[in-house]
Enzyme design. Structure first.
Site, short mmCIF file in Angstrom:
data_model
loop_
_atom_site.label_atom_id
_atom_site.label_comp_id
_atom_site.label_asym_id
_atom_site.label_seq_id
_atom_site.Cartn_x
_atom_site.Cartn_y
_atom_site.Cartn_z
N LYS A 158 19.11 82.22 20.22
CA LYS A 158 18.04 82.08 19.23
C LYS A 158 18.37 82.85 17.96
O LYS A 158 18.89 83.96 18.02
CB LYS A 158 16.73 82.59 19.83
N SER A 204 24.53 69.58 15.23
CA SER A 204 23.43 68.63 15.25
C SER A 204 23.68 67.53 16.27
O SER A 204 24.81 67.09 16.48
CB SER A 204 23.25 67.97 13.87
N GLY A 205 22.60 67.07 16.88
CA GLY A 205 22.68 65.98 17.84
C GLY A 205 21.81 66.22 19.06
O GLY A 205 21.74 65.38 19.95
N LYS A 209 23.64 72.54 7.36
CA LYS A 209 22.85 72.14 8.53
C LYS A 209 21.36 72.24 8.23
O LYS A 209 20.55 71.40 8.66
CB LYS A 209 23.22 73.01 9.74
N HIS A 212 20.46 69.29 6.18
CA HIS A 212 20.46 68.15 7.12
C HIS A 212 19.10 68.08 7.81
O HIS A 212 18.51 67.00 7.92
CB HIS A 212 21.60 68.35 8.14
N ASN A 213 18.60 69.22 8.28
CA ASN A 213 17.31 69.23 8.97
C ASN A 213 16.16 68.90 8.03
O ASN A 213 15.18 68.26 8.43
CB ASN A 213 17.08 70.60 9.62
N GLU A 234 16.15 65.31 7.69
CA GLU A 234 15.61 64.81 8.96
C GLU A 234 14.08 64.82 8.93
O GLU A 234 13.43 63.86 9.37
CB GLU A 234 16.14 65.69 10.09
#
Length: 488
Positions: A78, A131-132, A186, A189-190, A193
């Site tokens: 985390k 990611s994925g 990233k 990217h989120n 998303e």
């Protein structure tokens, strides 16, 4: 036993799946977790899933010693304090030239702080976006490593095999750049998303609330869309969701899911970065606001009672709807809105890259998002080609191909938003995307009035369109004199 090629610490589902993926690609891997039952669980899974070369360790010292030199360890824990604690635990047993890779969703400045601290100990450090989801981690994610290039070269052979593989495009991994660039990319990217998911939800809302489509019809529509220009992971799973029956009662499961959307913070970080960089990202911001409003379920239930007399349900029931035309219009509106959302995300990455001197290649980012990740879509190939044509492209909207697509779809886009407004259905993402397009394409906007107001009350000055320089006008005095003159 012989030394392993790599280690992985942090064995929640993502960590377990990535470890099994690495082992399946032929790389013996050591695994460690503070809760030792997770170690045993992972080793058992490795045996069940093909007798994979996964070796478990219950203490950090033997874990680190089991890995060949230079020792490379991926952490999947985390974000925040747990990362610092894990680094402290592992680095105590590591030597100069060894490498730690953080595969979590970490704030990019934390990665830069840790890379600096690690370098003082002679250790290498990477922050790597992964990611994925669970499936991607197990069978091929999109990977975004940033930080020490030397560290990247130590693990490149593994990442190239573990990442998702896209025909004609290659492995979905590349060295992103220096510092916290991997985590930053990233994060954006989120954010993209978030925008994608919100736009799809609005398409669903219009089709269901205005078009009265059943779940069966919605499944057919989204399945068909997934065979064309909207082909993507999110459209595919949306079609799947509409077809799943409730195993605890009658009807479909999607209708029983509480309308409150959770979040872990990367969307909020994206919007905060947009503000810090002075880059407009209204579609992504609208998606975040929609999640905030969805959380006010109890308030919305009471508000619905207050505004029950507004006649909104009458509006919905009184309009005759051509379903086929509505479906096609919504498809075009979704595609046009999506272009704007990705344009905003790419502009954020470019702005940060310029600020930090990262030298990020936007076309290469589009390429590694084509497979493995949550926003994977056929559409990304178009984005890559746009940046291949012009690496200095100021905005995706002005790429000749995307510009034509927007123009071809704008009538449908406007019809859907007007229909939704008249029916009392909110489409904040689509509306924000259209406003973004309409503002960006206009040579002159009403900002002149806002700047005049700022100069009036705060002497902030203004520029003129007909001569160079900075100007200030005593607006209040002139206005006061003219008012007095008018009374004489």
């Amino acid at each position: 036993m012989a030394l392993t090629r790599i280690g992985l610490a942090g064995l929640a589902v993502m960590g377990q799946n990535l470890a099994l993926n690495i082992a399946e690609k032929g790389f013996p891997i050591s695994v460690y977790n503070r809760t030792t039952s997770k170690v045993d669980e992972t080793v058992e899974r490795a045996k069940r899933e093909g007798n994979l070369p996964v070796y478990g360790f219950h203490d950090p010292a033997s874990f680190v010693k089991s890995i060949q030199k230079p020792c490379v360890i991926i952490m999947l824990v985390k974000a925040g304090a747990p990362v610092d604690q894990t680094i402290a635990t592992l680095s105590a047993h590591m030597e100069k030239g060894d490498c730690i890779i953080d595969g979590g969703n970490e704030w990019y400045e934390n990665t830069e702080r840790r890379e600096k601290a690690m370098s003082e100990l002679g250790l290498l450090y990477l922050g790597m976006g992964v990611s994925g989801g669970e499936e991607g981690a197990r069978h091929g994610p999109s990977l975004m490593p940033g930080g020490s290039y030397e560290a990247y070269k130590n693990i490149e052979d593994i990442l190239l095999k573990v990442a998702a593989q896209v025909p004609d495009s290659g492995p979905c991994v590349t060295y992103i750049g220096k510092g916290g660039s991997g985590n930053f990319v990233k994060m954006i990217h989120n954010g993209i998303e978030y925008g994608d998911m919100q736009l799809i939800a609005e398409a669903y809302d219009v089709l269901k609330s205005v078009g009265k489509l059943s779940n069966d019809e919605l499944q057919q529509v989204f399945s068909k869309w997934n065979k064309g220009e909207l082909l993507s992971f999110l459209i595919e799973i949306t079609a799947d969701i509409f077809g799943i029956k409730d195993d605890k009662g009658e009807g479909y499961l999607v209708d029983k899911v509480l309308d409150k959307t959770g979040m872990k913070g990367t969307g909020k970080w994206t919007v905060q970065q947009a503000a810090d960089l002075s880059v407009a990202a209204p579609t992504i911001a609208a998606s975040l606001d929609s999640r905030f409003l969805s959380g006010l379920k109890e308030e919305r239930v009471e508000a619905a009672k207050v505004f029950k007399s507004g006649g909104f349900s009458d509006i919905l029931s009184s309009q005759p709807i051509d379903k086929a035309k509505l479906i096609e219009d919504v498809r075009q509106a979704l595609y046009a809105s999506k272009i704007c959302s990705y344009a905003q995300g790419m502009n954020l990455i470019r702005a940060k890259s310029m600020e930090k001197g990262w030298g990020l290649k936007l076309g290469e980012l589009a390429r590694i998002w084509k497979g493995g990740c949550i926003i994977r879509a056929i559409f990304l190939d178009r984005i890559k080609k746009a940046y291949d044509r012009n690496p200095e492209l100021p905005n995706l909207l002005v790429d000749p191909e995307f510009a034509k697509e927007i123009l071809d779809r704008q009538s449908a886009w406007r019809r859907v938003i007007c229909l939704a407004i008249n029916a009392g259905i909110s489409t904040p993402g689509m509306s924000a995307s259209l406003a973004y397009f309409d503002t960006y394409r206009r040579e002159r906007v009403p900002a002149n009035l806002v700047q005049a107001q700022r100069d009036y009350f705060g002497a902030h000055t203004y520029e003129r369109i007909d001569m160079p320089g900075s100007f200030h006008t005593e607006w209040f005095k002139i206005a006061k004199q003219s008012k007095i003159g008018g009374y004489l």
